[in-house]
Design an enzyme around this catalytic site. Structure first.
Site, mmCIF file in Angstrom:
data_model
loop_
_atom_site.group_PDB
_atom_site.id
_atom_site.type_symbol
_atom_site.label_atom_id
_atom_site.label_comp_id
_atom_site.label_asym_id
_atom_site.label_seq_id
_atom_site.Cartn_x
_atom_site.Cartn_y
_atom_site.Cartn_z
ATOM 1 N N GLY A 381 0.820 -1.196 0.000
ATOM 2 C CA GLY A 381 0.000 0.000 0.000
ATOM 3 C C GLY A 381 0.852 1.243 0.000
ATOM 4 N N PRO A 382 0.223 2.401 -0.144
ATOM 5 C CA PRO A 382 0.970 3.666 -0.198
ATOM 6 C C PRO A 382 1.710 3.941 1.113
ATOM 7 C CG PRO A 382 -1.336 3.954 -0.851
ATOM 8 C CD PRO A 382 -1.228 2.595 -0.253
ATOM 9 N N SER A 383 2.720 4.793 1.034
ATOM 10 C CA SER A 383 3.416 5.230 2.250
ATOM 11 C C SER A 383 2.428 5.928 3.174
ATOM 12 C CB SER A 383 4.554 6.189 1.893
ATOM 13 O OG SER A 383 5.525 5.535 1.109
ATOM 14 N N GLY A 384 2.573 5.661 4.472
ATOM 15 C CA GLY A 384 1.687 6.290 5.446
ATOM 16 C C GLY A 384 0.366 5.578 5.621
ATOM 17 N N GLY A 386 -0.072 2.803 7.255
ATOM 18 C CA GLY A 386 -0.137 2.136 8.556
ATOM 19 C C GLY A 386 0.549 0.786 8.636
ATOM 20 N N LYS A 387 1.312 0.415 7.606
ATOM 21 C CA LYS A 387 1.933 -0.910 7.578
ATOM 22 C C LYS A 387 2.951 -1.080 8.715
ATOM 23 C CE LYS A 387 3.461 -0.374 3.349
ATOM 24 N NZ LYS A 387 2.962 1.004 3.107
ATOM 25 N N GLU A 511 10.051 -4.155 4.485
ATOM 26 C CA GLU A 511 10.702 -3.656 3.274
ATOM 27 C C GLU A 511 12.210 -3.913 3.323
ATOM 28 O OE1 GLU A 511 9.596 0.370 2.488
ATOM 29 O OE2 GLU A 511 7.486 -0.113 2.261
#
Length: 587
Positions: A381-384, A386-387, A511
């Site tokens: 998902g996009p940065s920010g 909540g991963k 990551e």
């Protein structure tokens, strides 16, 4: 976002100081009361001998003649001097030792507290501010307890004894001295309050300066790469100038205190000499008594001049005590409470979890997923979105606002925290390295002995053995601060080797290959494939090529799961995931 200390907090801490808290802080430091009592008793002996010496002088002056100067009388005076000096030295050492040990215990208490504080405290406080509590504030307390207190105690005893003897010798002359005491006290009280406020300001500015310089020195490469030298010079200079201004303000107060004390003492001395001289002339006071009186007066003046230093240090200690007390009241992690549970082969379930850092901006909203044993679950998902925060919740750095996290129907909050984290292996995008050797970093946190053969084996599993062998000192090679002496790919493989050594039941990869070049990524990915075998693996993926074979993929947007399935299923039904794949695989 970390915060700096402000004047409102200074004021709040200033108001929070009480003597009960100060004594409670010392009590937590476990002072050796026996040493204090013995030192006090020896100090009484020392004071007794110091009070006898002027009486010998009085008799010597009043009855002075060559006939009275015999060896016995001289020997008694010399003996009194020697005993007084010896007992004073022993008493001073014992109370100084007690003070040093008390502050050493206090530093241990603060250090243990810091190590066990919750992550939220470090999120909200700058590193320099925290180290200032450990180093500067405890040093202020040390100066009071170990340096000033012994001389203060012996000085008090000397003054009380001298006043008693003086009152018995001549109460009228003694009253002359006592009149000056309340006058000096009235002058010193407001000065003490000013010193306290300046001390708190000095502690705040020192903490901020520590924070600024610590950050600058730890990020020296960023500063030079960004041409940030002038910015950091300006910040550092501003901090230095603030400390200078506050130091000057403190010097001004000290410049006021010393002359006041000197003026008061000289005034008393001149008055006593003048009044005593008149009494001697009138025949109501002997010359020997006046000489003895002056000697006792010096036994009062000498400690009194030190008292200004003691009370000045006491004002500084009030600010340090308030800050230390605030730190020691912070909640800590209980590492040993709860059950010891083996999580191998058990299903991890996140059920309807929500979380926010500031209660106003939600980071995760109603997140649910299941990770079965020996499966690979990926999050994209996009940065920010909540991963990484989700991983922090799994590590129990934070507690969910709502929802539960369970392992085989056992809420993870009921599991012994030390046991839980010991069964998790975490490899991040920029894996942390500590100053020390490769061996130190691989075995960090382990309590069991690890042989070199075992280290070389796990290094080979992580495809890191060859480059370690190529270094001049192999396992004893220094990695530098934050691992700057090894490359990014080498650092990641060492982190994987460290995870291998822990033999985790649950593996979390944040990551882990995102910042590597293609060659390093290939080697790191092979190492990760080895590490992922027979473990429950959770992966945060930036490069989708690394998770196309995952058993399940969850797509997070704005803290919510907007799609899940395997790679093929998400391609068919999730538009944004399909765009991600198209962008990364178009070449």
């Amino acid at each position: 976002m970390r915060r700096s200390i402000d004047f409102d907090e200074d004021s709040a801490l200033n108001q929070s100081f009480t003597w009960d808290k100060f004594m409670a802080l010392l009590n937590q430091s476990k002072p050796q009361i026996k040493l204090l009592v013995i030192g006090f008793l020896i100090s009484l002996v020392s004071t007794g001998f110091s009070l006898v010496i002027p009486l010998f002088t009085k008799n010597l002056v009043d009855g002075f003649s060559l006939k009275n100067m015999n060896l016995s009388f001289i020997a008694i005076i010399i003996f009194a001097f020697l005993i007084q000096a010896l007992t004073s030295a022993i008493s001073s050492y014992m109370m100084g030792y007690m003070g040093e040990q008390t502050v050493s215990n206090l530093r241990e208490l603060v250090w243990h507290k810091l190590v066990n504080l919750k992550i939220t405290y470090f999120d909200n406080h700058q590193t320099g501010e925290i180290t200032s509590r450990l180093v500067n504030d405890t040093t202020v307390v040390k100066s009071l307890v170990a340096d000033q207190l012994p001389s203060f105690v012996s000085g008090i005893l000397s003054m009380i004894g001298a006043f008693v003897v003086l009152f018995l010798m001549d109460w009228k002359l003694t009253l002359v001295i006592l009149i000056a005491v309340p006058i000096v006290a009235l002058l010193m009280v407001p000065i003490g309050n000013w010193m306290r406020n300046i001390s708190i300001r000095m502690q705040r500015q020192t903490a901020e300066f520590n924070s600024t310089t610590t950050q600058a020195l730890s990020e020296s490469r960023l500063i030079k790469a960004s041409d940030g030298e002038q910015t950091e010079l300006t910040r550092g200079d501003n901090g230095i100038h603030q400390l200078f201004d506050t130091g000057v303000a403190e010097a001004k107060i000290m410049a006021i205190i010393s002359p006041i004390m000197l003026l008061a003492m000289m005034g008393i001395l001149v008055t006593v000499i003048g009044y005593g001289g008149v009494r001697v002339q009138n025949g109501t006071l002997s010359i020997g008594t006046l000489v003895a009186f002056l000697l006792y007066l010096f036994q009062i003046i000498a400690p009194a001049t030190q008292f200004s230093q003691f009370f000045t240090q006491l004002q500084k200690t009030k600010g340090a005590t308030a800050r230390l007390d605030d730190l020691l009241e912070q909640p800590v992690e209980d590492l040993t409470a709860g059950k010891t549970v083996d999580v191998a082969g058990k299903t991890l379930t996140v059920d309807n979890v929500s979380f926010s850092y500031d209660k106003e901006n939600p980071v995760l909203q109603n997140v649910s997923f299941t990770a079965h044993p020996n499966s690979v679950v990926a999050f994209v998902g996009p940065s920010g979105s909540g991963k990484s925060t989700l991983f922090s919740l799994l590590e129990r750095f934070y507690q969910p606002d709502n929802g539960t996290i369970t392992i085989a129907d056992e809420n993870i909050n009921t599991i012994n925290l030390q046991s839980w984290r010991s069964q998790i292996g975490y490899v991040s995008q920029d894996s942390a390295m500590l100053v020390g050797t490769i061996r130190d970093n691989l075995t960090y946190g382990l309590t069991r002995p690890v042989s070199d053969d075992e280290l070389w084996h796990i290094l080979s599993l992580a495809y890191a053995d060859q480059f370690v062998r190529d270094t001049p000192e192999a396992l004893n090679t220094q990695v530098g601060e934050r691992g700057v002496k090894v490359s990014g790919g080498q650092r990641q493989r060492l982190a994987i080797a460290r995870a291998f050594l822990r033999d985790p039941k649950i593996l979390m990869l944040d990551e882990a290959t995102a910042s590597l070049d293609s060659q390093s990524e290939e080697m790191v990915q092979r190492a990760l494939n080895n590490l992922m075998k027979n473990r429950t693996t959770l992966v945060i993926a930036h490069r989708l090529s690394t998770i196309v074979d995952a058993d399940k993929i969850f797509f997070l947007e704005h803290g919510e799961i907007t799609g899940h399935g395997n790679h093929k299923e998400l391609l068919e039904k999730h538009e944004l995931y399909r765009q991600y794949v198209a962008e990364q695989f178009k070449q």
